[in-house]
Design a protein around this motif. Sequence first.
Motif, PDB file in Angstrom:
ATOM      1  N   LEU A  86       0.092   3.629   5.245  1.00 27.96           N
ATOM      2  CA  LEU A  86      -1.095   4.680   5.407  1.00 27.96           C
ATOM      3  C   LEU A  86      -2.120   4.575   4.400  1.00 27.96           C
ATOM      4  N   GLU A  87      -3.462   4.662   4.963  1.00 22.46           N
ATOM      5  CA  GLU A  87      -4.633   4.769   4.218  1.00 22.46           C
ATOM      6  C   GLU A  87      -5.561   5.925   4.225  1.00 22.46           C
ATOM      7  N   MET A  88      -6.234   6.286   3.213  1.00 21.77           N
ATOM      8  CA  MET A  88      -7.096   7.335   3.580  1.00 21.77           C
ATOM      9  C   MET A  88      -8.578   6.675   3.224  1.00 21.77           C
ATOM     10  N   ASP A 106     -13.848   2.547  -1.134  1.00 20.65           N
ATOM     11  CA  ASP A 106     -14.088   1.499  -2.116  1.00 20.65           C
ATOM     12  C   ASP A 106     -13.151   1.178  -3.164  1.00 20.65           C
ATOM     13  N   LEU A 107     -12.126   1.970  -3.007  1.00 23.68           N
ATOM     14  CA  LEU A 107     -11.035   1.824  -4.316  1.00 23.68           C
ATOM     15  C   LEU A 107      -9.956   1.001  -3.457  1.00 23.68           C
ATOM     16  N   ILE A 108      -9.845   0.684  -2.041  1.00 27.83           N
ATOM     17  CA  ILE A 108      -9.308  -0.238  -1.526  1.00 27.83           C
ATOM     18  C   ILE A 108     -10.050  -1.838  -1.581  1.00 27.83           C
ATOM     19  N   PRO A 120     -14.367  -2.853  -1.886  1.00 29.42           N
ATOM     20  CA  PRO A 120     -15.549  -2.333  -1.772  1.00 29.42           C
ATOM     21  C   PRO A 120     -16.375  -2.669  -0.575  1.00 29.42           C
ATOM     22  N   PRO A 178     -20.538   3.255   6.605  1.00 26.50           N
ATOM     23  CA  PRO A 178     -20.859   2.191   6.894  1.00 26.50           C
ATOM     24  C   PRO A 178     -20.639   0.934   5.845  1.00 26.50           C
ATOM     25  N   SER A 179     -21.045   1.155   4.715  1.00 26.30           N
ATOM     26  CA  SER A 179     -20.724   0.466   3.504  1.00 26.30           C
ATOM     27  C   SER A 179     -19.982   0.951   2.477  1.00 26.30           C
ATOM     28  N   GLY A 182       0.710  -1.194  -0.020  1.00 25.31           N
ATOM     29  CA  GLY A 182       0.010   0.098   0.050  1.00 25.31           C
ATOM     30  C   GLY A 182       0.895   1.182   0.137  1.00 25.31           C
ATOM     31  N   TYR A 183       0.379   2.492   0.526  1.00 29.41           N
ATOM     32  CA  TYR A 183       1.280   3.445   0.646  1.00 29.41           C
ATOM     33  C   TYR A 183       2.174   3.228   1.955  1.00 29.41           C
ATOM     34  N   THR A 184       3.199   2.734   1.696  1.00 33.18           N
ATOM     35  CA  THR A 184       4.208   2.482   2.640  1.00 33.18           C
ATOM     36  C   THR A 184       4.794   3.772   3.213  1.00 33.18           C
ATOM     37  N   PRO A 199     -16.435   6.942  -1.338  1.00 34.70           N
ATOM     38  CA  PRO A 199     -15.641   7.045  -2.359  1.00 34.70           C
ATOM     39  C   PRO A 199     -14.062   6.567  -2.418  1.00 34.70           C
ATOM     40  N   TYR A 200     -13.420   6.634  -1.369  1.00 36.70           N
ATOM     41  CA  TYR A 200     -12.138   6.174  -1.302  1.00 36.70           C
ATOM     42  C   TYR A 200     -11.827   4.827  -0.923  1.00 36.70           C
TER      43      TYR A 200
END
Lengths: 355, 355, 355
Positions: free
Chosen positions: A215-217, A325-327, A329, A318-319, A207-209, A322-323
């Motif tokens: 790190l995730e957004m 979902d790109l990791i 769904p 909770p479901s 990922g974004y190492t 927009p961000y």
Amino acid sequence: MIEKNQIMRILETYDLDKLAIATVCSHSSLQIFDGARKEGFKTIGICVKKPPKFYDAFPKAKPDEFIVVDSYQDIPSIAEQLVMKNAIVVPHGSFVEYLGTDKFTDFPVPTFGNRKVLEWESDRNKEREWLEGAGIHMPKLVKPEDIDGPVMVKYHGAKGGRGFFIAKNYEEFLENVDKTLKYNIQEFIVGTRYYLHFFYSPLKTEGYTISTGVLEMLSMDRRVESNADEIFRLGSPRELEDAGIHPTYVVTGNVPLVARESLLPLIFELGERVVEESLELFDGMIGPFCLETVFTDKLEIKVFEISARIVAGTNLYPSGSPYSDLIEPGLSTGRRIAQEISLARKMKQLDKILS
Amino acid sequence: MIEKNQIMRILETYDLDKLAIATVCSHSSLQIFDGARKEGFKTIGICVKKPPKFYDAFPKAKPDEFIVVDSYQDIPSIAEQLVMKNAIVVPHGSFVEYLGTDKFTDFPVPTFGNRKVLEWESDRNKEREWLEGAGIHMPKLVKPEDIDGPVMVKYHGAKGGRGFFIAKNYEEFLENVDKTLKYNIQEFIVGTRYYLHFFYSPLKTEGYTISTGVLEMLSMDRRVESNADEIFRLGSPRELEDAGIHPTYVVTGNVPLVARESLLPLIFELGERVVEESLELFDGMIGPFCLETVFTDKLEIKVFEISARIVAGTNLYPSGSPYSDLIEPGLSTGRRIAQEISLARKMKQLDKILS
Amino acid sequence: MIEKNQIMRILETYDLDKLAIATVCSHSSLQIFDGARKEGFKTIGICVKKPPKFYDAFPKAKPDEFIVVDSYQDIPSIAEQLVMKNAIVVPHGSFVEYLGTDKFTDFPVPTFGNRKVLEWESDRNKEREWLEGAGIHMPKLVKPEDIDGPVMVKYHGAKGGRGFFIAKNYEEFLENVDKTLKYNIQEFIVGTRYYLHFFYSPLKTEGYTISTGVLEMLSMDRRVESNADEIFRLGSPRELEDAGIHPTYVVTGNVPLVARESLLPLIFELGERVVEESLELFDGMIGPFCLETVFTDKLEIKVFEISARIVAGTNLYPSGSPYSDLIEPGLSTGRRIAQEISLARKMKQLDKILS
């Protein structure tokens, strides 16, 4: 503060195949329970007097079990019970607030995240030391006599969006300030607010190492503040002041939004710096955190506060967002927390994410 | 401008079973790549200096491959490389802006959509000719001496939301205008902004059919403009002016919304007219476009601008919108573009959607 | 009003295996048709002159069949046709408004919900009797001479957001009021607006149970009002008044939001009280309803109006909301209505939800 090795000794008594996720029934608990269940965990809701009835309306998010206390102050008394149930506590803002900082840091139950962060987050000076040390742009602190533009004045101990006011200049500051109280004055950043929901994993390697982990957004929101968000319908700040009506900034909810894609490199850079600095200062802030920011018309991002745990703005998603979902769904922050616990268990590194 | 038959000759060299979708790494690229992959295309990200690290955080949207250039100005130098990789370029707003209109129109790589639209869209007079020719209501142009209500003043070449101001009347116009610059003056439409995300397919035959092909409405957003969207917290425009603070309209992000269902017939009528007129003027605007509108309290819709390609507001909906879900669950504009390319390939009519 | 036993006799002629769901083609019909189809119902759109073309753009939501009338006034003439088709009417706000209260209450076709609610909802005095009888806090009614703070003045028969104005005090009231018209004056509640989308099922036994049946909270929205929502860009209310420009409150669309989780107990309590009171007053309000509220900075919730059927704000959520996803992923209000009809059929209790 309870020592990490004490927590690890407690964890040794756990049946790791039967871990449960526990939190206080408020704030972002629906999402935390829903996410935990989706990842196969048992869930425990901690509540006062009796189980809140509203969970019955959300069967996907209703905890498997409730533990009732007389008051939030009594939560320490259920520590043993939680331990017997192999519970990992996921602390949200209300959990920490209701229980109190001291009781929270001493609470002898394995807790998701690094409790040392509280010391840095709850003291405005240390928070500034941390964020500015990370090279983050915060609104400047201003002395009364140096006010030469719009400022936000916050009284000490102000809570829940009351005890703030905005002044366009020194005259307005003087007119409004209550000098019998302690306060500090910050530059007011003119722009639009974005609350950025990050997640730092010390375990993942893809990922974004960053120096260690990724790190995730996961999402973003804008807080809805009562009455500031709609008070313009009644009058301008000056007109309202004349009428004795004052804007307040109590958060009542959240609206979803996304940011310009060209700002993502900067957004990640901010998140990365804050985590790196936290690793140096106190072994790192683990899991979800939120940068509370203003985006200016020069496309700069100013950070006015950090929340070092799950924020209620994530309740919009909770479901999935927009961000996120790109990791994956449908991924929520609540579910992401459960995934991290699951991953740590599998990697036999629960010590890296609990304290 | 590169001739269509040149593009078609280039396309003849393509292995159509191995088409790739390429775009510049910004603006709406996450969604374009995510959508392309979901439709089975290879994806290529064009970036400056080095691949942006933030894609690592969004594995679903990370392009299969990056092509690095020294500056956006150098994109023409990678044309051959893109052709070798069977790439179709999906241009978004930043793609066109970074590369420049001339270089974009000459770029010898098959490009989704009709590049002729640029000529009509980038010149405010031709844009007005197009939209008003289509019977669309735009804010009226006003001469300074004819100002008799609120106006929006835009300086020529104003970009990114700066170089605008609003005046309630002639006096305010005079107080604020910088006469050393060129400007034009538009009626200011009092209402609420809606950005309508359409898609025109010249290939489909089922759906909302127009003279040729079908029209779709995939989603809507409202742009978040800094600092105009939250500046009311500080003061009214007049109060701020006295304090030397000016509203600006730089887009920092987007919020989702839906429109009254009873307005949908009018919304589709507007989209239809704009496409029909484009078919007459320049062989049609293909694919996604956005009408930037104000809905008034008389439920009229005024169009203040058109974007003839994918807009960043669609980034709210990588997993579907309240509208696109009624076409196909989870459909994004990025994915819809990929579907159109896929359909054209299957129908052997790529010439109808590329230029 | 048509008697319930007349409706039940009509229903006896129905082939219950071939029920259809019918509504007028406007307001929230896309969602109603989409939801009905997902639950296996045939769908019938009632439209004026000809089928609206925009449905062709949303194949998932396009009704299976249209019934065309010359004007909404002629809907009574198709009653027999609807009965022949085993149709259950789902009334939305426009359905009732277009047809007129009298024709609607007399309409001899089985209709989802309790038509008696109309009498209580459409008369401001009875609405207040109902809500205040339920212990709900509404904005106080104020006599002109008693105005001592901000007020909202509504002219009688005001529709669609026109014919309202806000005054900060008595002086502003006097300046603006048109005394030739009838009006009433309400306390203006300073806060932020939330529109809460509930669903009451008299049939379900699991969930948030009340005296009979269960209460659900499916979603929330905030209405976008033109021109009030963006007029601050032009000036403050007083500045605009001087310029002869007036805010209006016509709804043009909706934005999504969520509320603080700690407010959910109160939110459910409000919904519960309103339903309980309706059960006492008129055999209950069945199915979807909306409390139109203001959340104050003291975290009180004031209810300024009730809509006793599906509201257009639910159009944001054809594929689920942050709340309904915790009941069943992807659940819309339209689909929930269809589920209730389906459940009633299965339980042989259609009489409990139709009138």
